[in-house]
Design an enzyme around this catalytic site. Sequence first.
Site, PDB file in Angstrom:
ATOM      1  N   HIS A  24       0.149   3.835   1.518  1.00 42.17           N
ATOM      2  CA  HIS A  24       0.732   2.778   2.352  1.00 42.17           C
ATOM      3  C   HIS A  24       2.193   2.539   1.950  1.00 42.17           C
ATOM      4  O   HIS A  24       3.092   2.535   2.807  1.00 42.17           O
ATOM      5  CB  HIS A  24      -0.095   1.497   2.171  1.00 42.17           C
ATOM      6  CG  HIS A  24       0.438   0.299   2.898  1.00 42.17           C
ATOM      7  ND1 HIS A  24      -0.221  -0.295   3.948  1.00 42.17           N
ATOM      8  CD2 HIS A  24       1.568  -0.453   2.714  1.00 42.17           C
ATOM      9  CE1 HIS A  24       0.468  -1.330   4.383  1.00 42.17           C
ATOM     10  NE2 HIS A  24       1.561  -1.445   3.640  1.00 42.17           N
ATOM     11  N   GLU A  25       2.416   2.360   0.653  1.00 44.11           N
ATOM     12  CA  GLU A  25       3.778   2.104   0.176  1.00 44.11           C
ATOM     13  C   GLU A  25       4.665   3.348   0.324  1.00 44.11           C
ATOM     14  O   GLU A  25       5.853   3.240   0.631  1.00 44.11           O
ATOM     15  CB  GLU A  25       3.750   1.652  -1.287  1.00 44.11           C
ATOM     16  CG  GLU A  25       2.928   0.402  -1.546  1.00 44.11           C
ATOM     17  CD  GLU A  25       3.385  -0.795  -0.730  1.00 44.11           C
ATOM     18  OE1 GLU A  25       4.554  -0.809  -0.291  1.00 44.11           O
ATOM     19  OE2 GLU A  25       2.570  -1.696  -0.515  1.00 44.11           O
TER      20      GLU A  25
ATOM     21  N   HIS B  32       6.042   3.533   3.850  1.00 36.14           N
ATOM     22  CA  HIS B  32       7.211   2.671   4.017  1.00 36.14           C
ATOM     23  C   HIS B  32       8.458   3.343   3.458  1.00 36.14           C
ATOM     24  O   HIS B  32       9.502   3.407   4.116  1.00 36.14           O
ATOM     25  CB  HIS B  32       7.004   1.339   3.262  1.00 36.14           C
ATOM     26  CG  HIS B  32       6.094   0.366   3.925  1.00 36.14           C
ATOM     27  ND1 HIS B  32       6.216  -0.006   5.246  1.00 36.14           N
ATOM     28  CD2 HIS B  32       5.050  -0.358   3.435  1.00 36.14           C
ATOM     29  CE1 HIS B  32       5.285  -0.904   5.539  1.00 36.14           C
ATOM     30  NE2 HIS B  32       4.563  -1.133   4.461  1.00 36.14           N
TER      31      HIS B  32
END
Length: 266
Positions: free
Chosen positions: A58-59, A62
Amino acid sequence: MTATTTRPSDRRISPVFVGILAVTAVTGWATWTGFAEHPGVAVFLFVTAAWIVSLCLHEYAHARTALHSGDISVGEKGYLTLNPLKYTHALLSIVLPVIFVIMGGIGLPGGAVFIERGRIRGRWKHSLISAAGPLTNVLFAAVCTAPFWLHSLDGVPRDFRFALAFLALLQVTAALLNFLPVPGLDGYGVIEPWLSYNIKRQVEPFAPFGLLFVFALLWVPSVNTYFFDVIDAILRGLGISDFETYCGQNLYRFWQGSNEFCSISR
């Protein structure tokens, strides 16, 4: 500026992440084969490790999207190595989400890679950077639920099926919570570039408390019931029953003892 401006070491996968992947693989194998003496312990380790993997991805989503949008600083900060220890707030990104899984069986949105937004031009790019994280949870949920909606469960051991169902529940809750247009969450980050300056200035002071506000709302019985009704409806649409998610969570919480109801094969 693109990824070619970063050093190779900035993109080298961290041994920490490799170790988490190894735990996921080994405990997943133990859950599948029934090798573990205590199946609940194997399920706990498998789901927890896989959940941390999804948080890292997820990170990473980004950061990688920000890199290709113009913020080359994400490489220097170590965000491209998938090392959770490099996040701005490891407590918020990893520790708290794991604690919430253990305590409440809910996918808490993590998050703390610091994006230098001033380096990025274009509202669409800003929106895409914010959307990239929860879209990763959507993709992870699709992978977890694929055996269910593809009707390919023949030969899949019961405990592994339950573990996948519970992991899917975490991914769906994380995606749904993250996409809420609440300040401090990714959903607000998607729409923020399109808001007027006055609105953004008025909303900005509330951003640090957005997640707390959401979880305060979830303590309201009617809101909590509605939220999990939506989650259950999504999972049923993907072929996962309440029985499977319930038993997956029951197995995960091995310290509470086994439930005879879940020992009945369907």
